[in-house]
Each structure stands twice: as structure tokens, then as C-alpha cells.
Design an enzyme around this catalytic site. Structure first.
Site, short mmCIF file in Angstrom:
data_model
loop_
_atom_site.label_atom_id
_atom_site.label_comp_id
_atom_site.label_asym_id
_atom_site.label_seq_id
_atom_site.Cartn_x
_atom_site.Cartn_y
_atom_site.Cartn_z
N SER A 1 0.86 -1.18 0.00
CA SER A 1 0.00 0.00 0.00
C SER A 1 0.90 1.23 0.00
O SER A 1 2.09 1.12 0.34
CB SER A 1 -0.84 -0.01 1.29
OG SER A 1 -1.51 1.21 1.48
N TYR B 1 -1.74 -0.86 10.65
CA TYR B 1 -1.81 -1.02 9.19
C TYR B 1 -0.53 -0.51 8.53
O TYR B 1 0.02 -1.16 7.64
CB TYR B 1 -3.04 -0.26 8.67
CG TYR B 1 -3.35 -0.53 7.21
CD1 TYR B 1 -3.89 -1.76 6.82
CD2 TYR B 1 -3.12 0.43 6.23
CE1 TYR B 1 -4.16 -2.02 5.49
CE2 TYR B 1 -3.39 0.16 4.90
CZ TYR B 1 -3.93 -1.05 4.53
OH TYR B 1 -4.19 -1.31 3.21
P1 NAD Z 1 -11.68 -5.87 0.79
O1 NAD Z 1 -12.05 -5.86 2.23
O2 NAD Z 1 -12.67 -5.46 -0.23
O3 NAD Z 1 -11.11 -7.30 0.37
C1 NAD Z 1 -10.24 -8.02 1.20
C2 NAD Z 1 -10.57 -9.50 1.07
O4 NAD Z 1 -9.63 -10.22 1.91
C3 NAD Z 1 -11.97 -9.84 1.56
O5 NAD Z 1 -12.64 -10.66 0.62
C4 NAD Z 1 -11.72 -10.59 2.86
O6 NAD Z 1 -12.71 -11.58 3.14
C5 NAD Z 1 -10.35 -11.23 2.58
N1 NAD Z 1 -9.67 -11.60 3.82
C6 NAD Z 1 -9.56 -10.88 4.96
N2 NAD Z 1 -8.92 -11.58 5.89
C7 NAD Z 1 -8.60 -12.77 5.34
C8 NAD Z 1 -7.94 -13.93 5.82
N3 NAD Z 1 -7.50 -14.02 7.08
N4 NAD Z 1 -7.76 -14.97 4.97
C9 NAD Z 1 -8.24 -14.91 3.69
N5 NAD Z 1 -8.90 -13.86 3.20
C10 NAD Z 1 -9.09 -12.79 4.01
O7 NAD Z 1 -10.39 -4.92 0.71
P2 NAD Z 1 -9.50 -4.42 -0.52
O8 NAD Z 1 -9.52 -2.96 -0.45
O9 NAD Z 1 -9.83 -5.13 -1.77
O10 NAD Z 1 -8.08 -4.89 0.03
C11 NAD Z 1 -7.27 -5.86 -0.62
C12 NAD Z 1 -5.84 -5.57 -0.25
O11 NAD Z 1 -5.49 -4.27 -0.73
C13 NAD Z 1 -5.56 -5.55 1.24
O12 NAD Z 1 -4.30 -6.15 1.50
C14 NAD Z 1 -5.51 -4.07 1.56
O13 NAD Z 1 -4.74 -3.80 2.70
C15 NAD Z 1 -4.89 -3.52 0.30
N6 NAD Z 1 -5.07 -2.11 0.03
C16 NAD Z 1 -6.30 -1.57 -0.06
C17 NAD Z 1 -6.44 -0.22 -0.31
C18 NAD Z 1 -7.78 0.47 -0.42
O14 NAD Z 1 -7.82 1.71 -0.38
N7 NAD Z 1 -8.88 -0.25 -0.58
C19 NAD Z 1 -5.29 0.58 -0.48
C20 NAD Z 1 -4.04 -0.01 -0.39
C21 NAD Z 1 -3.95 -1.37 -0.14
#
Ligand code: NAD
Length: 253
Positions: free
Chosen positions: A144, A157
Site C-alpha cells: 500500500s 496497518y
Molecule cells: P476488501 O475488504 O474489499 O477485500 C479483502 C478481502 O480479503 C476480503 O474478501 C476478505 O474476506 C479477505 N480476507 C480478509 N482476511 C482474510 C484472511 N484471514 N484470509 C483470507 N482472506 C481474508 O479490501 P481491498 O480494499 O480489496 O483490500 C485488498 C488488499 O489491498 C488488502 O491487502 C488491503 O490492505 C490492500 N489495500 C487496499 C487499499 C484500499 O484503499 N482499498 C489501499 C491499499 C492497499
């Protein structure tokens, strides 16, 4: 087979939602065969049904990245289903609480590291031997912009995503000669269910971040997915250990 990932076997954790779900669709469009893993079974199965309806070879495996046995079984099952493992997107993650560091509950802090850091570590540990045996592969970890800069209220985080970048660099260095490339994507603020939850915990976040992002908006999961496709593809054959920002210019130095 046609497409940037024609015939490649791809594993995506956290594939039931947001960035993982968009990456699954983009990889399928580029000809990959896909296993998505998640703790969210019904949403994961729905994603797979949609991919199959569009003609993709896609499968769902329930796996919790906080459980080593789940991760080992996930990689074994992926190889059983797809015959090999060419690409892995270690993407499952959680945002945790929003609180000043001094007030951040230790159990909540540990939980974020357990999913975001140890989860990626367990995936790498299970995936690398398979790719080394095969003679190559490409891994992308979801870090991120939180892995590059700080943000008040998000100590766990921020710490976790800095650690993901550290793991990415070590894994890249250790496996470069064996033709396994390991990179990270560093999304900025992206419109996913995680962002909706964060906006509830810290009202005004989206407006605030959009205002200070050079492009003046948050990103879409599809925009991150395209970076993942490229890092997986042979077009990125000399790219390893890289942290690719997809952030509308948010962390331009
Ligand atoms: P999201 O919550 O939409 O999706 C995350 C998915 O991970 C969900 O389907 C959840 O069920 C799954 N998950 C959570 N814990 C888990 C576990 N223990 N085992 C297996 N699956 C698990 O979120 P997103 O925004 O799509 O995030 C995806 C990745 O991107 C994450 O690593 C997040 O930190 C990163 N990220 C997101 C953003 C943002 O702004 N949305 C920015 C930078 C990084």
C-alpha cells in the site's frame, strides 16, 4: 493461448472482494486459469461463478491466511486443480482499528500483523518451493502507499504494509537467480468495501484524500488489477523487488 497471461495458473488470496476480485477478472480476461481463496465463502463462490460464466477456468478454495495449515492446503489444492502455480497474488488484508498509537489495543494490533504480515509470509513460504521446482514464477504482494509513508491513527496497518515491502525485497533477492520474480503493488486509496469501512471509522477520509491526491480522486480496483497483470506477465521479465505505486500521484516525492 491468447492474452498476456495465456494459460498461466494464478492464485489470488482475498479474491472474493475489492482488489482481489478485480484482479481475478483481469487475469481471466488475459487468459489465466484461476484459483481464488478467501474466508468469505459465499462471495468467493459468486466471483467464481461469474468468471466461469465468462468462459474462465476458475475455482474457489476456502482458506484463512492466518492458519498455516489452510495456506499449505491452498497451494497444494491449487496445483491439483491447475497443474502448476505460475503466479500468486498475496492480497488478503484487513485495515484494523483507527486509533492513536497510545490507545491502539494490543490484540487489534496483533490481528492486523497476523493477517497482513504473517499471512503474506505463510503464502510466500508455501508458494516459493512450488515455483522453484517449476523453474520460475511471479509473485505480487499487496502492500500500500501505507508501506511507504505514515498516516496518523493507522499504526498497525502502516507497520504491516511496511513489513510487506520488506518481505517482498527479501523474497525477490533470495529467488532472483531461480527466475522467481517477487514484486509489490502499493495502491493509494481505492474504492472497495475496505474503504467503505474505513470511511465509517474515519468520516471524511475519501474527501480528504481525494483533495490531496494530484489526480483529485480515489482509484478503482480495476486500476490496481492492471498493474498486477503487468507484473505477472512476461512483459515484466526484468522487474523484481519493485514496489509499484498505483495512487494517482499521492506519494510522488
Ligand atoms: P476488501 O475488504 O474489499 O477485500 C479483502 C478481502 O480479503 C476480503 O474478501 C476478505 O474476506 C479477505 N480476507 C480478509 N482476511 C482474510 C484472511 N484471514 N484470509 C483470507 N482472506 C481474508 O479490501 P481491498 O480494499 O480489496 O483490500 C485488498 C488488499 O489491498 C488488502 O491487502 C488491503 O490492505 C490492500 N489495500 C487496499 C487499499 C484500499 O484503499 N482499498 C489501499 C491499499 C492497499
Amino acid at each position: 493461448m491468447a492474452g498476456q497471461l495465456g494459460g498461466k495458473a494464478v492464485l489470488i488470496t482475498g479474491g472474493a472482494s475489492g482488489i482481489g476480485k478485480a484482479a481475478a477478472a483481469a487475469c481471466a480476461r488475459e487468459g489465466a486459469r484461476i484459483v481464488i481463496a478467501d474466508v468469505s465463502e459465499s462471495a468467493g463462490r459468486e466471483v467464481v461463478e461469474k468468471l466461469r460464466a465468462n468462459g474462465a477456468d476458475a475455482h474457489f478454495v476456502h482458506a484463512d491466511v492466518t492458519r498455516a495449515a489452510d495456506v499449505t492446503a491452498l497451494v497444494e489444492r491449487t496445483v491439483a486443480l491447475l497443474g502448476r502455480l505460475d503466479c500468486a497474488f498475496n492480497n488478503a488484508g484487513i485495515e484494523g482499528a483507527v486509533a492513536p498509537l497510545a490507545d491502539y489495543p494490543e490484540d487489534a494490533f496483533a490481528r492486523v500483523l497476523e493477517v497482513n504480515v504473517l499471512g503474506v509470509y505463510r503464502c510466500l513460504k508455501a508458494e516459493l518451493p512450488v515455483m522453484l521446482r517449476q523453474g520460475g514464477g511471479a509473485i505480487v504482494n499487496t502492500a500500500s502507499v501505507a508501506g511507504l509513508i505514515g498516516a496518523a491513527g493507522l499504526s498497525a496497518y502502516i507497520a504491516s504494509k511496511h513489513a510487506v515491502l520488506g518481505l517482498t525485497k527479501v523474497a525477490a533477492l533470495e529467488n532472483a537467480r531461480e527466475r522467481v520474480r517477487v514484486n509489490a503493488v502499493c495502491p493509494g486509496v481505492i474504492q472497495t468495501p475496505m474503504l467503505d469501512r474505513l470511511e465509517e471509522k474515519a468520516s471524511g477520509l475519501v474527501a480528504g484524500v481525494s483533495a490531496v491526491t494530484p489526480m483529485g480522486r480515489v482509484g478503482t480496483p480495476e486500476e490496481v488489477a492492471e498493474a498486477v497483470v503487468w507484473l505477472f506477465s512476461d512483459a515484466a521479465s526484468f522487474v523484481t523487488g519493485h514496489a509499484l505505486t498505483v495512487d494517482g500521484g499521492y506519494v510522488v516525492p
